[in-house]
Design an enzyme around this catalytic site. Structure first.
Site, PDB file in Angstrom:
ATOM      1  N   GLU A 440     -19.555 -38.376  18.458  1.00  0.00           N
ATOM      2  CA  GLU A 440     -20.820 -38.434  18.054  1.00  0.00           C
ATOM      3  C   GLU A 440     -22.583 -37.286  17.323  1.00  0.00           C
ATOM      4  O   GLU A 440     -23.790 -37.759  17.352  1.00  0.00           O
ATOM      5  CB  GLU A 440     -21.928 -39.746  17.420  1.00  0.00           C
ATOM      6  CG  GLU A 440     -21.439 -40.723  16.384  1.00  0.00           C
ATOM      7  CD  GLU A 440     -20.199 -39.531  15.265  1.00  0.00           C
ATOM      8  OE1 GLU A 440     -21.275 -39.041  14.506  1.00  0.00           O
ATOM      9  OE2 GLU A 440     -19.398 -39.562  15.153  1.00  0.00           O
TER      10      GLU A 440
HETATM   11  C1  LIG Z   1     -14.469 -41.728  24.178  1.00  0.00           C
HETATM   12  C2  LIG Z   1     -14.605 -40.606  23.344  1.00  0.00           C
HETATM   13  C3  LIG Z   1     -14.672 -41.215  22.135  1.00  0.00           C
HETATM   14  C4  LIG Z   1     -14.807 -40.297  20.583  1.00  0.00           C
HETATM   15  N1  LIG Z   1     -14.241 -40.933  18.914  1.00  0.00           N
HETATM   16  C5  LIG Z   1     -14.647 -39.331  18.397  1.00  0.00           C
HETATM   17  C6  LIG Z   1     -13.820 -39.646  16.765  1.00  0.00           C
HETATM   18  O1  LIG Z   1     -13.740 -40.919  16.684  1.00  0.00           O
HETATM   19  N2  LIG Z   1     -13.401 -39.183  16.401  1.00  0.00           N
HETATM   20  C7  LIG Z   1     -13.453 -37.455  16.697  1.00  0.00           C
HETATM   21  O2  LIG Z   1     -13.874 -36.442  15.524  1.00  0.00           O
HETATM   22  N3  LIG Z   1     -13.937 -37.401  18.065  1.00  0.00           N
HETATM   23  C8  LIG Z   1     -14.496 -38.383  18.577  1.00  0.00           C
HETATM   24  N4  LIG Z   1     -14.638 -37.993  19.998  1.00  0.00           N
HETATM   25  C9  LIG Z   1     -15.098 -36.625  20.607  1.00  0.00           C
HETATM   26  C10 LIG Z   1     -16.819 -36.775  20.458  1.00  0.00           C
HETATM   27  O3  LIG Z   1     -17.442 -35.948  19.146  1.00  0.00           O
HETATM   28  C11 LIG Z   1     -16.640 -35.481  21.598  1.00  0.00           C
HETATM   29  O4  LIG Z   1     -15.965 -35.367  22.202  1.00  0.00           O
HETATM   30  C12 LIG Z   1     -18.150 -34.444  20.789  1.00  0.00           C
HETATM   31  O5  LIG Z   1     -18.500 -34.526  19.691  1.00  0.00           O
HETATM   32  C13 LIG Z   1     -18.224 -33.142  22.121  1.00  0.00           C
HETATM   33  O6  LIG Z   1     -17.348 -32.205  21.516  1.00  0.00           O
HETATM   34  P1  LIG Z   1     -16.722 -31.969  23.234  1.00  0.00           P
HETATM   35  O7  LIG Z   1     -16.406 -32.768  23.794  1.00  0.00           O
HETATM   36  O8  LIG Z   1     -15.098 -30.469  22.295  1.00  0.00           O
HETATM   37  O9  LIG Z   1     -17.347 -30.867  23.954  1.00  0.00           O
HETATM   38  P2  LIG Z   1     -18.297 -29.716  23.716  1.00  0.00           P
HETATM   39  O10 LIG Z   1     -18.204 -29.592  22.541  1.00  0.00           O
HETATM   40  O11 LIG Z   1     -17.115 -28.690  24.166  1.00  0.00           O
HETATM   41  O12 LIG Z   1     -19.739 -29.399  24.244  1.00  0.00           O
HETATM   42  C14 LIG Z   1     -19.387 -29.245  25.834  1.00  0.00           C
HETATM   43  C15 LIG Z   1     -21.316 -29.250  26.433  1.00  0.00           C
HETATM   44  O13 LIG Z   1     -21.790 -28.258  26.070  1.00  0.00           O
HETATM   45  C16 LIG Z   1     -22.903 -28.030  24.900  1.00  0.00           C
HETATM   46  N5  LIG Z   1     -22.810 -27.413  23.138  1.00  0.00           N
HETATM   47  C17 LIG Z   1     -22.057 -27.187  22.295  1.00  0.00           C
HETATM   48  N6  LIG Z   1     -22.136 -26.134  22.005  1.00  0.00           N
HETATM   49  C18 LIG Z   1     -23.577 -26.573  22.165  1.00  0.00           C
HETATM   50  C19 LIG Z   1     -24.629 -26.271  21.405  1.00  0.00           C
HETATM   51  N7  LIG Z   1     -24.573 -25.052  19.855  1.00  0.00           N
HETATM   52  N8  LIG Z   1     -25.885 -25.686  21.387  1.00  0.00           N
HETATM   53  C20 LIG Z   1     -25.594 -26.190  23.015  1.00  0.00           C
HETATM   54  N9  LIG Z   1     -25.867 -27.143  23.571  1.00  0.00           N
HETATM   55  C21 LIG Z   1     -23.986 -27.073  22.724  1.00  0.00           C
HETATM   56  C22 LIG Z   1     -22.491 -29.703  24.954  1.00  0.00           C
HETATM   57  O14 LIG Z   1     -23.845 -30.838  24.178  1.00  0.00           O
HETATM   58  C23 LIG Z   1     -21.834 -31.072  25.668  1.00  0.00           C
HETATM   59  O15 LIG Z   1     -22.318 -31.036  26.466  1.00  0.00           O
HETATM   60  C24 LIG Z   1     -14.397 -38.887  20.751  1.00  0.00           C
HETATM   61  C25 LIG Z   1     -14.734 -38.593  22.728  1.00  0.00           C
HETATM   62  C26 LIG Z   1     -14.801 -39.594  23.280  1.00  0.00           C
HETATM   63  C27 LIG Z   1     -14.946 -39.199  24.931  1.00  0.00           C
END
Ligand SMILES: Cc1cc2nc3c(=O)[nH]c(=O)nc-3n(C[C@H](O)[C@H](O)[C@H](O)COP(=O)(O)OP(=O)(O)OC[C@H]3O[C@@H](n4cnc5c(N)ncnc54)[C@H](O)[C@@H]3O)c2cc1C
Length: 596
Positions: A440
């Protein structure tokens, strides 16, 4: 064994005594919501959680979800528990009666949600997502879509899922590649791959309604070219019965650290039929209705697990015998004293308690604002409530989940090695709590939302919805003999918040990295001050009520003692945070990228 018991006394305190549940009945559509009705709902929810859901928490964690040929099976007992859940009407308790809901206020629903999260977080995720999807559809879908889909979703026979994330697209939703091609009949064909979709496939409901972010053929690049689509697993016929299977397939589920009872799905959309929700290329607006609802719910997940961990830790600390109290044996008849006598164990228990009760109070304030937004007849009141909710959403999401994880970890520490092994269920709380800081929108991204969007919004108008009541309260209570030892540290911490806000506004305007480097510390500082305000107000009520409270006096004494602990031991963190914010970006950004 996990030992959760719903904290109904504290919930009633927050709802009736702190925020005043009488106000609810003055709102349009909530006239029937009497304190007795609220208490009965909370009691019944407590029974559902303790008798049906909590007993499945550990077995579901150990068994997990399974995947075979596109089919996902939830752990043993979930199907029956879900049936009981929807037959009891719990899925729609806060939904509009127009669609079959019970129309209860968010102030009550948030407490029910907290119990679900404490008792069985993985189970609660699917209904939580259905509720978020309901919010988005109610606010942005056409009447035709609303009438076709919402009643079944409110009933819970159809669930909702949220399909944003793709392999190349996490935080940065502008990178969405899923495509939507318009069809002659007004529908769209959706094609693309989504990952990490919670409850994207499961065996609890007849149908799954996916809210999918995708791009139209002529869409501008980036976030401004994203649209939102409703894509069901089964296409409903005109009479509402299930029709043919849509081109929506689960291609696998993730193996992960926690919430094993909730499936995390890879989803493939292959020319799946969907319908536009809201306007073309303005999908993020509609999706935010779901995301904001989910963010508050994820905050509640942190609180729910913090509470469950606290209760288990207290029970263990009373019975585990190790060492003697520093001031001499407290239980000389036993081979050793229970560990609750040790100041360091007390420190952990008091910290967890102060965080949990503080978050419950703050969550209750935000839930009240949700009710005012929805039901107040006066537009000014509705607007102020909306300002406050917008401001507090990233704080509730990030602070509650940070503190919930910290509490789960402290709970494990209280158990020592017995917390690290599986039997007692403490390590499950730690694993389950960790994801809430990530999904989220990560907590870092919540902090950026706070400093980048919420602080500057309407020249600081959102901020005033918090600053004004706190300032007025401090002024009014400054000379109150009981409260002054609590008001003084609150005033000091609030001063630091004002300075930090001005500092970030000024520095961040010139250099966005300054705001970015301070954002997480600022969100925590803000959140700790908000909890501080809640604690003084709770102590205020407790001082007023403890005389003549009879058997309940101990409850109020405990409130006052915990308020003192919060102000003396936890709120001082604000000074360190303000120091770190003042230091600016240099320390964080100074090291050249190549030297990492
Ligand atoms: C168990 C689980 C359930 C989930 N359920 C859903 C769901 O139902 N629907 C759905 O759509 N998604 C879902 N997700 C996805 C989840 O919302 C994302 O994993 C999350 O939003 C982060 O995206 P990412 O993992 O690609 O990390 P990334 O976006 O790659 O981020 C990696 C790191 O970089 C930081 N970062 C990235 N961009 C920036 C920025 N602009 N400024 C500062 N820091 C930044 C982040 O804070 C993080 O620490 C789920 C994930 C998991 C693991």
């Amino acid at each position: 064994m996990q030992v959760y018991s719903p904290p109904l006394r504290d919930m009633r305190f927050v709802l009736h005594e702190l925020h005043g549940s009488d106000v609810l009945r003055t709102l349009e559509g909530l006239e029937e919501v009497t304190p007795d009705l609220i208490d009965a709902v909370l009691d019944e929810a407590g029974k559902l959680v303790t008798e049906v859901l909590a007993p499945l928490n550990q077995s579901a964690d150990q068994e997990g979800c399974t995947y075979e040929n596109g089919v996902v099976r939830t752990p043993k007992g979930f199907k029956e528990a879900y049936k009981t859940f929807i037959e009891g009407g719990w899925n729609g308790i806060a939904c509009d009666p127009q669609y079959g809901g019970q129309g209860l206020p968010a102030s009550v629903n948030k407490l029910v949600e907290e119990m679900l999260c404490s008792g069985n977080l993985a189970f609660g995720i699917c209904p939580g997502l259905t509720h978020g999807a309901y919010e988005a559809l109610k606010a942005y879908a056409s009447d035709d879509l609303k009438n076709r889909f919402l009643p079944k979703m409110v009933e819970g026979v159809w669930s909702g899922a949220m399909c944003l994330t793709e392999p190349q697209c996490g935080t940065d939703l502008g990178l969405v590649r899923t495509r939507a091609v318009p069809q002659a009949d007004g529908s769209y064909k959706i094609t693309g791959n989504k990952i990490f979709i919670s409850a994207g496939e499961q065996d609890l409901t007849e149908n799954i309604i996916h809210l999918v972010l995708a791009r139209l053929p002529d869409a501008p690049s980036g976030i401004k070219g994203i649209s939102l689509f409703l894509v069901p697993k089964f296409l409903p016929k005109d009479d509402g019965a299930l029709g043919p299977r849509n081109g929506v397939l689960c291609t696998g589920i993730e193996h992960k650290m926690g919430i094993h009872g909730s499936s995390t799905c890879q989803m493939s959309f292959e020319e799946a039929t969907g319908w536009l929700v809201g306007e073309p290329n303005r999908g993020m607006r509609a999706m935010f209705a779901m995301m904001n609802s989910e963010r508050l719910s994820v905050g509640t997940q942190g609180l729910g697990l913090g509470e469950a961990a606290y209760q288990a830790a207290v029970a263990y600390a009373r019975e585990r015998l190790q060492g003697r109290a520093l001031t001499g044996a407290k239980h000389p008849d036993k081979p050793a004293d229970p560990i609750i006598v040790h100041p360091d164990v007390r420190r952990m228990l008091m910290t967890m308690r102060a965080y949990n009760e503080g978050c419950r109070a703050l969550g209750g304030w935000v839930a009240r604002a949700l009710d005012l937004m929805e039901h107040a007849s006066d537009p000014q009141t509705r607007r102020q409530a909306e300002d406050f909710t917008s401001l507090m959403t990233p704080i509730v999401k990030a602070l509650f989940t940070d503190l919930g994880f910290a509490s789960a970890s402290m709970g494990m520490q209280v158990y020592g090695g017995h917390g690290y092994i599986r039997d007692h269920g403490m390590e499950q709380y730690v694993r389950d709590a960790r994801i809430a800081m990530i999904y989220e929108g990560t907590n870092g991204v919540q902090a950026l939302d706070l400093v980048g969007r919420k602080l500057p919004a309407h020249m600081g108008r959102y901020l005033r919805s918090f600053f004004h009541p706190v300032l007025a309260y401090i002024d009014a209570k400054m000379d109150d003999a009981n409260l002054s030892p609590l008001i003084a540290p609150l005033g000091k911490a609030f001063g630091a918040l004002q300075l930090a806000t001005a500092h970030i506004a000024e520095k961040g305007l010139r250099d966005p990295d300054e705001a970015g480097a301070a954002a997480t510390e600022y969100l925590r500082l803000f959140g700790l001050v908000a909890l501080g305000y809640m604690w003084v107000r709770m102590a205020d009520v407790a001082y007023e009520k403890r005389a003549g409270a009879g058997d309940d006096a101990a409850f109020y004494e405990a409130k006052i003692a915990t308020a003192r602990f919060y102000m003396d031991k936890l709120l001082p963190e604000v000074a360190a945070l303000w120091g770190a914010i003042k230091a600016g970006k240099a320390a964080t950004m100074g090291l050249d990228e190549t030297l990492f």
